[in-house]
Design a protein around this motif. Structure first.
Motif, PDB file in Angstrom:
ATOM      1  N   THR A 108      63.274  46.189  65.238  1.00 51.17           N
ATOM      2  CA  THR A 108      64.548  46.744  65.629  1.00 51.17           C
ATOM      3  C   THR A 108      65.434  45.598  65.907  1.00 51.17           C
ATOM      4  OG1 THR A 108      63.429  46.530  68.071  1.00 51.17           O
ATOM      5  CG2 THR A 108      63.566  48.606  66.853  1.00 51.17           C
ATOM      6  N   VAL A 109      66.624  45.535  65.947  1.00 52.18           N
ATOM      7  CA  VAL A 109      67.718  44.403  65.965  1.00 52.18           C
ATOM      8  C   VAL A 109      68.399  44.878  67.093  1.00 52.18           C
ATOM      9  CG1 VAL A 109      69.288  42.818  64.981  1.00 52.18           C
ATOM     10  CG2 VAL A 109      67.192  43.842  63.688  1.00 52.18           C
ATOM     11  N   GLU A 110      68.653  43.854  68.180  1.00 44.97           N
ATOM     12  CA  GLU A 110      69.431  44.226  69.508  1.00 44.97           C
ATOM     13  C   GLU A 110      70.414  42.922  69.474  1.00 44.97           C
ATOM     14  OE1 GLU A 110      67.448  45.343  72.970  1.00 44.97           O
ATOM     15  OE2 GLU A 110      66.675  46.985  71.904  1.00 44.97           O
ATOM     16  N   GLY A 111      71.469  42.952  68.978  1.00 47.86           N
ATOM     17  CA  GLY A 111      72.362  41.733  69.127  1.00 47.86           C
ATOM     18  C   GLY A 111      71.622  40.880  68.224  1.00 47.86           C
ATOM     19  N   SER A 112      71.262  39.693  68.987  1.00 48.31           N
ATOM     20  CA  SER A 112      70.859  38.398  68.200  1.00 48.31           C
ATOM     21  C   SER A 112      69.376  38.253  68.102  1.00 48.31           C
ATOM     22  CB  SER A 112      71.445  37.218  68.652  1.00 48.31           C
ATOM     23  OG  SER A 112      71.167  36.954  70.194  1.00 48.31           O
ATOM     24  N   VAL A 113      68.749  39.446  68.680  1.00 40.51           N
ATOM     25  CA  VAL A 113      67.511  39.147  68.837  1.00 40.51           C
ATOM     26  C   VAL A 113      66.685  40.455  67.808  1.00 40.51           C
ATOM     27  CG1 VAL A 113      65.385  39.788  70.488  1.00 40.51           C
ATOM     28  CG2 VAL A 113      67.602  38.727  71.367  1.00 40.51           C
ATOM     29  N   THR A 114      65.726  39.942  67.096  1.00 41.81           N
ATOM     30  CA  THR A 114      64.777  40.840  66.239  1.00 41.81           C
ATOM     31  C   THR A 114      63.316  40.911  66.881  1.00 41.81           C
ATOM     32  OG1 THR A 114      66.043  39.877  64.439  1.00 41.81           O
ATOM     33  CG2 THR A 114      63.940  41.051  64.152  1.00 41.81           C
ATOM     34  N   CYS A 115      63.131  42.264  67.046  1.00 40.42           N
ATOM     35  CA  CYS A 115      61.965  42.571  68.005  1.00 40.42           C
ATOM     36  C   CYS A 115      60.925  43.230  66.918  1.00 40.42           C
ATOM     37  CB  CYS A 115      62.257  43.573  69.014  1.00 40.42           C
ATOM     38  SG  CYS A 115      60.556  43.959  69.951  1.00 40.42           S
ATOM     39  N   LYS A 116      59.700  42.725  66.578  1.00 33.92           N
ATOM     40  CA  LYS A 116      58.804  43.183  65.726  1.00 33.92           C
ATOM     41  C   LYS A 116      58.133  44.224  66.619  1.00 33.92           C
ATOM     42  CE  LYS A 116      60.420  40.804  62.290  1.00 33.92           C
ATOM     43  NZ  LYS A 116      59.539  39.963  61.404  1.00 33.92           N
ATOM     44  N   ARG A 117      57.672  45.511  66.354  1.00 37.28           N
ATOM     45  CA  ARG A 117      56.788  46.287  67.152  1.00 37.28           C
ATOM     46  C   ARG A 117      55.761  46.755  66.164  1.00 37.28           C
ATOM     47  NH1 ARG A 117      57.940  50.107  71.724  1.00 37.28           N
ATOM     48  NH2 ARG A 117      56.752  51.974  71.394  1.00 37.28           N
ATOM     49  N   PHE A 118      54.655  46.972  66.586  1.00 34.74           N
ATOM     50  CA  PHE A 118      53.276  47.526  65.818  1.00 34.74           C
ATOM     51  C   PHE A 118      52.312  48.050  67.076  1.00 34.74           C
ATOM     52  CE2 PHE A 118      53.456  42.835  66.089  1.00 34.74           C
ATOM     53  CZ  PHE A 118      52.049  42.476  66.576  1.00 34.74           C
ATOM     54  N   PRO A 131      49.724  57.158  73.584  1.00 41.91           N
ATOM     55  CA  PRO A 131      48.305  57.689  74.092  1.00 41.91           C
ATOM     56  C   PRO A 131      47.265  57.567  73.202  1.00 41.91           C
ATOM     57  CG  PRO A 131      49.533  59.753  73.457  1.00 41.91           C
ATOM     58  CD  PRO A 131      50.363  58.481  72.996  1.00 41.91           C
ATOM     59  N   ASP A 132      47.567  56.856  71.939  1.00 45.04           N
ATOM     60  CA  ASP A 132      46.402  56.898  70.902  1.00 45.04           C
ATOM     61  C   ASP A 132      46.279  55.192  70.485  1.00 45.04           C
ATOM     62  OD1 ASP A 132      45.850  59.619  70.978  1.00 45.04           O
ATOM     63  OD2 ASP A 132      47.401  59.874  69.595  1.00 45.04           O
ATOM     64  N   ALA A 133      47.189  54.569  70.920  1.00 49.58           N
ATOM     65  CA  ALA A 133      47.192  53.160  70.171  1.00 49.58           C
ATOM     66  C   ALA A 133      47.700  52.272  71.334  1.00 49.58           C
ATOM     67  CB  ALA A 133      48.020  52.808  68.804  1.00 49.58           C
ATOM     68  N   THR A 134      47.539  50.835  71.269  1.00 49.87           N
ATOM     69  CA  THR A 134      48.306  49.854  72.178  1.00 49.87           C
ATOM     70  C   THR A 134      49.231  49.184  71.115  1.00 49.87           C
ATOM     71  OG1 THR A 134      46.113  49.184  73.022  1.00 49.87           O
ATOM     72  CG2 THR A 134      47.755  47.681  73.208  1.00 49.87           C
ATOM     73  N   VAL A 135      50.665  49.216  72.088  1.00 49.71           N
ATOM     74  CA  VAL A 135      51.797  48.897  71.311  1.00 49.71           C
ATOM     75  C   VAL A 135      52.329  47.531  71.615  1.00 49.71           C
ATOM     76  CG1 VAL A 135      54.001  49.263  70.905  1.00 49.71           C
ATOM     77  CG2 VAL A 135      52.612  51.218  71.269  1.00 49.71           C
ATOM     78  N   VAL A 136      52.493  46.554  70.672  1.00 48.83           N
ATOM     79  CA  VAL A 136      52.774  45.406  70.816  1.00 48.83           C
ATOM     80  C   VAL A 136      54.010  45.010  70.422  1.00 48.83           C
ATOM     81  CG1 VAL A 136      51.977  42.804  70.285  1.00 48.83           C
ATOM     82  CG2 VAL A 136      50.311  44.611  70.565  1.00 48.83           C
ATOM     83  N   GLU A 137      54.592  44.342  71.220  1.00 48.08           N
ATOM     84  CA  GLU A 137      56.340  43.921  70.969  1.00 48.08           C
ATOM     85  C   GLU A 137      56.330  42.200  70.864  1.00 48.08           C
ATOM     86  OE1 GLU A 137      59.223  45.933  72.873  1.00 48.08           O
ATOM     87  OE2 GLU A 137      58.347  47.690  72.909  1.00 48.08           O
ATOM     88  N   LEU A 138      57.035  41.839  69.979  1.00 42.73           N
ATOM     89  CA  LEU A 138      57.208  40.231  69.560  1.00 42.73           C
ATOM     90  C   LEU A 138      58.382  39.813  69.383  1.00 42.73           C
ATOM     91  CD1 LEU A 138      55.780  37.435  69.743  1.00 42.73           C
ATOM     92  CD2 LEU A 138      54.797  37.955  67.433  1.00 42.73           C
ATOM     93  N   SER A 139      59.140  39.019  70.120  1.00 36.73           N
ATOM     94  CA  SER A 139      60.423  38.642  69.900  1.00 36.73           C
ATOM     95  C   SER A 139      60.571  36.936  69.892  1.00 36.73           C
ATOM     96  CB  SER A 139      61.633  39.594  70.379  1.00 36.73           C
ATOM     97  OG  SER A 139      61.546  39.201  71.832  1.00 36.73           O
TER      98      SER A 139
END
Length: 294
Positions: free
Chosen positions: A135-145, A99-107
């Protein structure tokens, strides 16, 4: 020895190799055990070295996301490796999770580096990066900020700024990962290799469902292009539909948007759903026309 080679039917070079090999094994039998092991180990190392030297396959280098730009050799390596299946680049702008920030995910598979260049580009837009995690899910690395406006510390609500954030991230991905240009719509303008164009009529899907008596959920899937997020918000506001930003996903050449919408404080009626659907079908599928042609 030549007569023996001729009798066995082997080529001269192969016969010589077999003779030398047999002599070596015979000499090993006459050596002490510890010396024989050393000689045998040396022979194995020489054979492995010869196999490595004769191999001509080039291993592709992974792109990194740092201040240094990719060299021409790196670009040629990516283009030459036709057997490698590239992962789908994904950029998600989430307005619901925090509720206080915009979340961006990039993979982009496991190719993303530290994203220092992306962080710097967002700061130049007047934004602060509050939190980040991997976060890492299988062979995918996700950057979340999580990001907020630098002037007031709040989440981003302006559609123009949200679209600028999305395009900035995509442009940086193309710059530091040029192999992604063929998988992103922005690669048509800025990438090394243009993507395959999608048929907009086929790619566009619109769905509206109710989420209780006061709100509806609008789902739009269409071919991505610069300014798309701004266009979707414009269509919604022009027919006096109130919206609360939900999530905007860029998955390769396809954009997927989810918005919570209402009309006069209530969920959209069946006629309003049809009006909104017709507007999107027109604006998202219309062919681009050159103004100078009129």
């Amino acid at each position: 020895m030549a007569s023996m080679v001729a009798m066995t039917g082997l080529p001269p070079s192969m016969g010589l190799h077999c003779t030398l090999a047999s002599r070596r094994h015979a000499s090993l039998a006459t050596l002490p055990a510890y010396l024989a092991q050393d000689v045998a180990a040396k022979s194995q190392l020489e054979a492995a070295s010869l196999q490595i030297k004769t191999s001509t396959r080039r291993v592709p280098q992974q792109a990194v996301s740092d201040a240094a730009s990719l060299s021409q050799t790196d670009v040629e390596t990516f283009e030459s490796d036709e057997d490698e299946v590239l992962p789908t680049p994904v950029v998600i702008i989430d307005q619901d999770s925090d509720p206080d920030a915009t979340v961006v995910e990039l993979s982009f598979g496991n190719r993303l580096g530290a994203l220092l260049d992306t962080m710097q580009a967002l700061k130049e837009l007047g934004l602060n990066v509050e939190r980040s995690r991997i976060t890492v899910e299988g062979s995918v690395t996700c950057k979340r900020f999580s990001i907020t406006r630098a002037d007031n510390g709040r989440k981003i609500e302006d559609p123009e700024l949200l679209e600028a954030i999305r395009l900035t991230i995509i442009n940086n991905m193309i710059e530091y990962h040029p192999e992604s240009s063929s998988l992103l719509a922005m690669g048509n303008a800025f990438g090394i290799q243009a993507p395959t164009e999608l048929d907009v009529d086929i790619a566009t899907h619109i769905r509206i469902t109710d989420e209780g008596p006061h709100e509806s959920l609008l789902y739009v899937e269409t071919a991505d292009r610069p300014g798309l997020l701004r266009e979707i918000v414009k269509v919604i506001t022009e027919i006096n539909v109130a919206f609360r930003s939900g999530e905007f996903d860029t998955e390769g050449l396809v954009a997927k948007a989810k918005f919570h919408v209402s009309y006069r404080g209530a969920a959209l009626s069946k006629p309003m759903k049809q009006v909104l659907t017709n507007c999107f079908q027109y604006y998202l599928r219309r062919p681009e026309t050159n103004v100078d042609s009129y």
